[in-house]
Design an enzyme around this catalytic site. Structure first.
Site, PDB file in Angstrom:
ATOM      1  N   ASP A  85       0.834  -1.203   0.000  1.00 26.30           N
ATOM      2  CA  ASP A  85       0.000   0.000   0.000  1.00 26.30           C
ATOM      3  C   ASP A  85       0.874   1.260   0.000  1.00 26.30           C
ATOM      4  O   ASP A  85       1.864   1.348   0.727  1.00 26.30           O
ATOM      5  CB  ASP A  85      -0.864  -0.049   1.273  1.00 26.30           C
ATOM      6  CG  ASP A  85      -1.963   0.994   1.298  1.00 26.30           C
ATOM      7  OD1 ASP A  85      -2.461   1.368   0.227  1.00 26.30           O
ATOM      8  OD2 ASP A  85      -2.337   1.419   2.414  1.00 26.30           O
ATOM      9  N   HIS A  86       0.500   2.232  -0.821  1.00 28.18           N
ATOM     10  CA  HIS A  86       1.146   3.555  -0.830  1.00 28.18           C
ATOM     11  C   HIS A  86       2.661   3.514  -1.026  1.00 28.18           C
ATOM     12  O   HIS A  86       3.400   4.230  -0.324  1.00 28.18           O
ATOM     13  CB  HIS A  86       0.841   4.325   0.465  1.00 28.18           C
ATOM     14  CG  HIS A  86      -0.557   4.866   0.527  1.00 28.18           C
ATOM     15  ND1 HIS A  86      -0.999   5.875  -0.301  1.00 28.18           N
ATOM     16  CD2 HIS A  86      -1.605   4.537   1.312  1.00 28.18           C
ATOM     17  CE1 HIS A  86      -2.276   6.138  -0.023  1.00 28.18           C
ATOM     18  NE2 HIS A  86      -2.659   5.331   0.938  1.00 28.18           N
ATOM     19  N   HIS A 180      -7.333  10.623   4.882  1.00 27.43           N
ATOM     20  CA  HIS A 180      -6.750   9.555   5.690  1.00 27.43           C
ATOM     21  C   HIS A 180      -6.774   9.907   7.181  1.00 27.43           C
ATOM     22  O   HIS A 180      -6.677  11.080   7.547  1.00 27.43           O
ATOM     23  CB  HIS A 180      -5.280   9.321   5.297  1.00 27.43           C
ATOM     24  CG  HIS A 180      -5.110   8.611   4.003  1.00 27.43           C
ATOM     25  ND1 HIS A 180      -4.837   9.263   2.830  1.00 27.43           N
ATOM     26  CD2 HIS A 180      -5.156   7.301   3.699  1.00 27.43           C
ATOM     27  CE1 HIS A 180      -4.723   8.385   1.852  1.00 27.43           C
ATOM     28  NE2 HIS A 180      -4.913   7.182   2.354  1.00 27.43           N
ATOM     29  N   GLY A 181      -6.866   8.871   8.000  1.00 29.74           N
ATOM     30  CA  GLY A 181      -6.605   9.019   9.434  1.00 29.74           C
ATOM     31  C   GLY A 181      -7.673   9.719  10.242  1.00 29.74           C
ATOM     32  O   GLY A 181      -7.383  10.233  11.319  1.00 29.74           O
ATOM     33  N   GLY A 209      -8.847   6.066   2.957  1.00 30.89           N
ATOM     34  CA  GLY A 209      -9.344   6.888   4.062  1.00 30.89           C
ATOM     35  C   GLY A 209     -10.766   6.561   4.445  1.00 30.89           C
ATOM     36  O   GLY A 209     -11.534   7.444   4.833  1.00 30.89           O
ATOM     37  N   SER A 211     -11.977   5.162   7.012  1.00 33.62           N
ATOM     38  CA  SER A 211     -12.322   5.249   8.445  1.00 33.62           C
ATOM     39  C   SER A 211     -13.208   6.438   8.766  1.00 33.62           C
ATOM     40  O   SER A 211     -13.967   6.404   9.729  1.00 33.62           O
ATOM     41  CB  SER A 211     -11.044   5.336   9.294  1.00 33.62           C
ATOM     42  OG  SER A 211     -10.362   4.120   9.270  1.00 33.62           O
ATOM     43  N   ALA A 232      -7.865   1.518   7.871  1.00 32.06           N
ATOM     44  CA  ALA A 232      -6.743   1.338   8.802  1.00 32.06           C
ATOM     45  C   ALA A 232      -7.038   1.976  10.159  1.00 32.06           C
ATOM     46  O   ALA A 232      -7.038   1.299  11.193  1.00 32.06           O
ATOM     47  CB  ALA A 232      -5.468   1.949   8.209  1.00 32.06           C
ATOM     48  N   THR A 233      -7.308   3.277  10.172  1.00 31.36           N
ATOM     49  CA  THR A 233      -7.428   4.010  11.431  1.00 31.36           C
ATOM     50  C   THR A 233      -8.464   3.377  12.363  1.00 31.36           C
ATOM     51  O   THR A 233      -8.238   3.265  13.568  1.00 31.36           O
ATOM     52  CB  THR A 233      -7.786   5.479  11.139  1.00 31.36           C
ATOM     53  OG1 THR A 233      -6.758   6.015  10.298  1.00 31.36           O
ATOM     54  CG2 THR A 233      -7.866   6.303  12.405  1.00 31.36           C
TER      55      THR A 233
HETATM   56  O1  G3H Z   1      -4.357   3.092   2.433  1.00 31.46           O
HETATM   57  C1  G3H Z   1      -4.935   2.995   3.541  1.00 31.46           C
HETATM   58  C2  G3H Z   1      -6.210   3.627   3.788  1.00 31.46           C
HETATM   59  O2  G3H Z   1      -6.434   4.648   2.915  1.00 31.46           O
HETATM   60  C3  G3H Z   1      -6.559   3.808   5.237  1.00 31.46           C
HETATM   61  O3  G3H Z   1      -7.192   5.013   5.571  1.00 31.46           O
HETATM   62  O4  G3H Z   1      -6.651   5.016   7.996  1.00 31.46           O
HETATM   63  O5  G3H Z   1      -8.260   6.612   7.056  1.00 31.46           O
HETATM   64  O6  G3H Z   1      -8.860   4.212   7.200  1.00 31.46           O
HETATM   65  P1  G3H Z   1      -7.782   5.221   7.037  1.00 31.46           P
HETATM   66 ZN    ZN Z   2      -4.569   5.221   1.714  1.00 32.97          ZN
END
Ligand code: G3H
Ligand code: ZN
Length: 284
Positions: A85-86, A180-181, A209, A211, A232-233
């Site tokens: 990822d990324h 994100h986050g 993003g 979350s 992720a977050t």
């Molecule tokens: O690539 C990972 C995601 O875009 C996670 O985003 O932490 O805002 O859920 P998030």
């Molecule tokens: Zn991301």
């Protein structure tokens, strides 16, 4: 069972009713174990993704974490794919391929559009020669590396079609309102833009993003054409909250297995809830 990202996304894209494929970010073994446990419990396919920042946290070592994820995937009853990822460097993509990941995200979204197209197309040629899937990003999703989400930075559907044609990416990360986050779920998605992107582009759309998006809006985003949902977050918040509470309540605990198990169980619950939310039966 070990699956390939492109196959999971293709199956979801062709399914009626639609469902979303969740891609959760792995930081350590507890994350991977919990994500797989949650997916198995719901009978859902899942993507374990490791970000370039997570590799940095693991002191630069991608390979041991991929090896662990791969073993867990092979032993799983759920289809599990491994994705980088990324990534912003070719070197890391090469290492991911050598370690056995089936796909990479090459993130050149912070470059100019011309530069993004050029470097992503080059990376895609390399990836396809090896049989790897590749995700590109067109538009700017904020909350990472100083970027912020703005209306001007959101993905234009016509330009996105040209981007996919010029780069040959297998999946497209789009900017449709997320950041994100986010710790709160207050993001307002641009649903019309998602629908227009789905019309314009014939590869799976990826939401980063996730979350920050309210559950019912996430389900609507999938109905409108989002296929891969990156999260992720939210799992990290659940993990850390549960551990913090447990340690506050048990001041004499020092064995990491005691609180690690509590954190892992908290992730399982989030994974299960998201899998149910985005499953075909709930997509109407
Ligand atoms: O690539 C990972 C995601 O875009 C996670 O985003 O932490 O805002 O859920 P998030
Ligand atoms: Zn991301």
């Amino acid at each position: 069972m070990l699956a390939r990202t492109v196959d999971l996304l293709k199956a979801a894209m062709q399914s009626h009713p639609r469902y979303g494929v969740l891609a959760f970010n792995v930081i350590g073994m507890e994350h991977a174990e919990a994500i797989i446990q949650g997916a198995e419990a719901e009978g859902a396919p899942v993507i374990l993704q490791i970000s370039q920042n997570a590799v940095r946290y693991r002191i630069g070592a991608l390979e041991p974490l991929v090896a662990a994820c791969r073993e867990l995937a092979l032993a799983s009853r759920a289809p599990v794919a491994l994705h980088l990822d990324h990534a912003t460097t070719h070197e890391l993509c090469q290492r991911a391929a050598a370690a056995g990941m089936s796909s990479v995200m090459f993130d050149a979204s912070m470059e100019s559009n011309e530069q993004n197209i050029e470097v992503t197309a080059t990376e895609a040629r390399w990836a396809h020669d090896l049989g790897l899937g590749i995700e590109g990003e067109f538009g700017i999703v904020g909350g990472k590396d100083g970027a912020i989400t703005t209306r001007e930075g959101m993905t234009d559907p016509h330009a996105a079609r040209d981007y996919v044609a010029a780069t040959s990416v297998d999946a497209l990360a789009v900017s449709v309102g997320t950041e994100h986050g986010m710790m709160d779920r207050e993001i307002e998605l641009d649903f019309e833009r998602i629908s227009a992107l789905r019309e314009a582009v014939d590869v799976p759309l990826v939401l980063h993003g996730s979350s920050g998006v309210p559950d019912e809006d996430l389900a609507e985003a999938v109905r409108r054409g989002i296929v891969k949902v990156n999260l992720a977050t939210q799992i990290n918040v659940a993990y850390t909250r549960a551990i913090r509470q447990f340690l506050d309540d048990n001041l004499d605990v020092s064995d990491p297995r005691w609180y690690g198990a509590v954190g892992r169980a908290a992730i399982v619950e989030v994974v299960r809830a998201k899998c149910r939310l985005l499953s075909a039966s709930d997509q109407g």
